[in-house]
Design an enzyme around this catalytic site. Structure first.
Site, PDB file in Angstrom:
ATOM      1  CG  HIS A  19       4.198   4.992   1.531  1.00 39.49           C
ATOM      2  ND1 HIS A  19       5.333   5.236   2.264  1.00 39.49           N
ATOM      3  CD2 HIS A  19       3.709   3.814   1.997  1.00 39.49           C
ATOM      4  CE1 HIS A  19       5.522   4.267   3.138  1.00 39.49           C
ATOM      5  NE2 HIS A  19       4.558   3.383   2.991  1.00 39.49           N
ATOM      6  CE  LYS A  43       4.735  -0.648  13.964  1.00 36.24           C
ATOM      7  NZ  LYS A  43       4.369  -0.246  12.597  1.00 36.24           N
ATOM      8  NE  ARG A  92       5.128  -3.165   0.053  1.00 36.10           N
ATOM      9  CZ  ARG A  92       5.560  -2.802   1.236  1.00 36.10           C
ATOM     10  NH1 ARG A  92       6.636  -2.059   1.331  1.00 36.10           N
ATOM     11  NH2 ARG A  92       4.956  -3.193   2.321  1.00 36.10           N
ATOM     12  CB  SER A 130       9.199   2.834   5.495  1.00 38.06           C
ATOM     13  OG  SER A 130       8.125   3.520   4.910  1.00 38.06           O
TER      14      SER A 130
HETATM   15  P1  ADP Z   1       3.318   0.011   8.243  1.00 34.78           P
HETATM   16  O1  ADP Z   1       4.628   0.629   8.606  1.00 34.78           O
HETATM   17  O2  ADP Z   1       2.190   0.339   9.159  1.00 34.78           O
HETATM   18  O3  ADP Z   1       3.424  -1.432   7.825  1.00 34.78           O
HETATM   19  P2  ADP Z   1       3.655   1.213   5.710  1.00 34.78           P
HETATM   20  O4  ADP Z   1       3.831   2.671   5.891  1.00 34.78           O
HETATM   21  O5  ADP Z   1       4.856   0.395   5.430  1.00 34.78           O
HETATM   22  O6  ADP Z   1       2.848   0.725   6.947  1.00 34.78           O
HETATM   23  O7  ADP Z   1       2.615   0.889   4.540  1.00 34.78           O
HETATM   24  C1  ADP Z   1       1.303   1.363   4.508  1.00 34.78           C
HETATM   25  C2  ADP Z   1       0.621   0.842   3.257  1.00 34.78           C
HETATM   26  O8  ADP Z   1       1.372   1.215   2.103  1.00 34.78           O
HETATM   27  C3  ADP Z   1       0.473  -0.668   3.152  1.00 34.78           C
HETATM   28  O9  ADP Z   1      -0.754  -0.961   2.526  1.00 34.78           O
HETATM   29  C4  ADP Z   1       1.611  -1.086   2.281  1.00 34.78           C
HETATM   30  O10 ADP Z   1       1.339  -2.290   1.584  1.00 34.78           O
HETATM   31  C5  ADP Z   1       1.652   0.079   1.319  1.00 34.78           C
HETATM   32  N1  ADP Z   1       2.966   0.254   0.681  1.00 34.78           N
HETATM   33  C6  ADP Z   1       4.152   0.425   1.288  1.00 34.78           C
HETATM   34  N2  ADP Z   1       5.147   0.539   0.371  1.00 34.78           N
HETATM   35  C7  ADP Z   1       4.553   0.444  -0.836  1.00 34.78           C
HETATM   36  C8  ADP Z   1       5.038   0.440  -2.186  1.00 34.78           C
HETATM   37  N3  ADP Z   1       6.338   0.563  -2.466  1.00 34.78           N
HETATM   38  N4  ADP Z   1       4.143   0.312  -3.167  1.00 34.78           N
HETATM   39  C9  ADP Z   1       2.829   0.153  -2.886  1.00 34.78           C
HETATM   40  N5  ADP Z   1       2.310   0.113  -1.662  1.00 34.78           N
HETATM   41  C10 ADP Z   1       3.151   0.257  -0.636  1.00 34.78           C
END
Ligand code: ADP
Length: 165
Positions: A19, A43, A92, A130
Site C-alpha cells: 500500500h 466487515k 498486483r 493485508s
Molecule cells: P480492500 O481490503 O478494500 O480489498 P486493500 O486495503 O486490500 O482493500 O487494497 C486497497 C488497494 O490497494 C487495492 O487497489 C489493492 O489492489 C491495492 N493493494 C493492496 N496490496 C497491494 C500491494 N502489495 N501492492 C500494490 N497494491 C496493493
C-alpha cells in the site's frame, strides 16, 4: 498533476509496504492523495478505523501531500464530495485484474468524470496483502519485512489486547 486530487481507498487492515509503495508513487504524481479508510459495518476488522488511520498518518509523515480520511458512503460519492478527480488503485497481479476492471468500470458508469488510475508496485511487494500479513502474524511469523513499523506496533498492540481480553 497540478490540481488533481486522487483518492486511494481500501480497508488498510493493516497498511502494508505494498500500500505504502502505491501511496508514495501517487504522491509523486498528484497534487494531493487522500487515503480513504473504508469502514464497512458488515466487515470484521483486526484494527479499528482510528488505529488504521493513525498507522497511515504515521507511515506517511514524510509525504506532505498525503492525507487520511474515513469513508462510509459509495466511493464515487466520497470522491465528488471532496472534489477528487482520480481513484487510485494498486494492481498486483492478474488475480487483481478482473475485480479491479469490474469495479473500475462500474465507478466510471456511475461517475464518468472520475478516472481510475492503476499503479504497479515494486515487484518485491507484489505478493503482499493485508490478509496474508494477518495470517502470518496470527500464526507467529515475522511480518516486519512486509509492513511499516507503525503497522507492526499496531498488530502487537492488538494481539496483546486480545490476549488480555
Ligand atoms: P480492500 O481490503 O478494500 O480489498 P486493500 O486495503 O486490500 O482493500 O487494497 C486497497 C488497494 O490497494 C487495492 O487497489 C489493492 O489492489 C491495492 N493493494 C493492496 N496490496 C497491494 C500491494 N502489495 N501492492 C500494490 N497494491 C496493493
Amino acid at each position: 498533476m497540478a490540481g488533481t486530487v486522487a483518492v486511494y481507498a481500501g480497508s488498510f487492515d493493516p497498511l502494508t509496504l505494498g500500500h505504502l509503495d502505491i501511496i508514495r508513487r501517487g504522491a509523486g504524481i498528484f497534487e494531493r492523495v487522500v487515503v480513504a479508510v473504508g469502514t464497512n459495518a458488515a466487515k470484521r476488522y483486526l484494527l479499528d478505523p482510528g488505529r488504521r488511520m493513525d498507522v497511515i498518518r504515521e507511515s506517511t509523515q514524510d509525504l506532505p501531500n498525503v492525507e487520511v480520511a474515513q469513508f462510509q458512503d459509495l466511493l464515487v460519492d466520497f470522491c465528488r464530495r471532496i472534489g477528487a478527480g482520480v481513484i487510485l488503485r494498486g494492481l498486483r497481479a492478474v488475480t487483481d485484474f478482473e475485480f479491479e476492471f469490474q469495479i473500475g468500470l462500474a465507478n466510471r458508469d456511475m461517475a464518468p468524470a472520475i478516472e481510475t488510475v492503476f499503479l504497479l508496485p515494486a515487484p518485491r511487494y507484489i505478493f503482499i496483502s493485508s490478509s496474508l500479513v494477518k495470517e502470518i502474524f496470527l500464526y507467529g511469523g515475522d511480518v516486519r519485512p512486509y509492513v511499516p513499523d507503525a503497522t507492526f506496533r499496531a498488530l502487537v498492540e492488538a494481539r496483546d489486547r486480545a490476549g488480555r481480553g
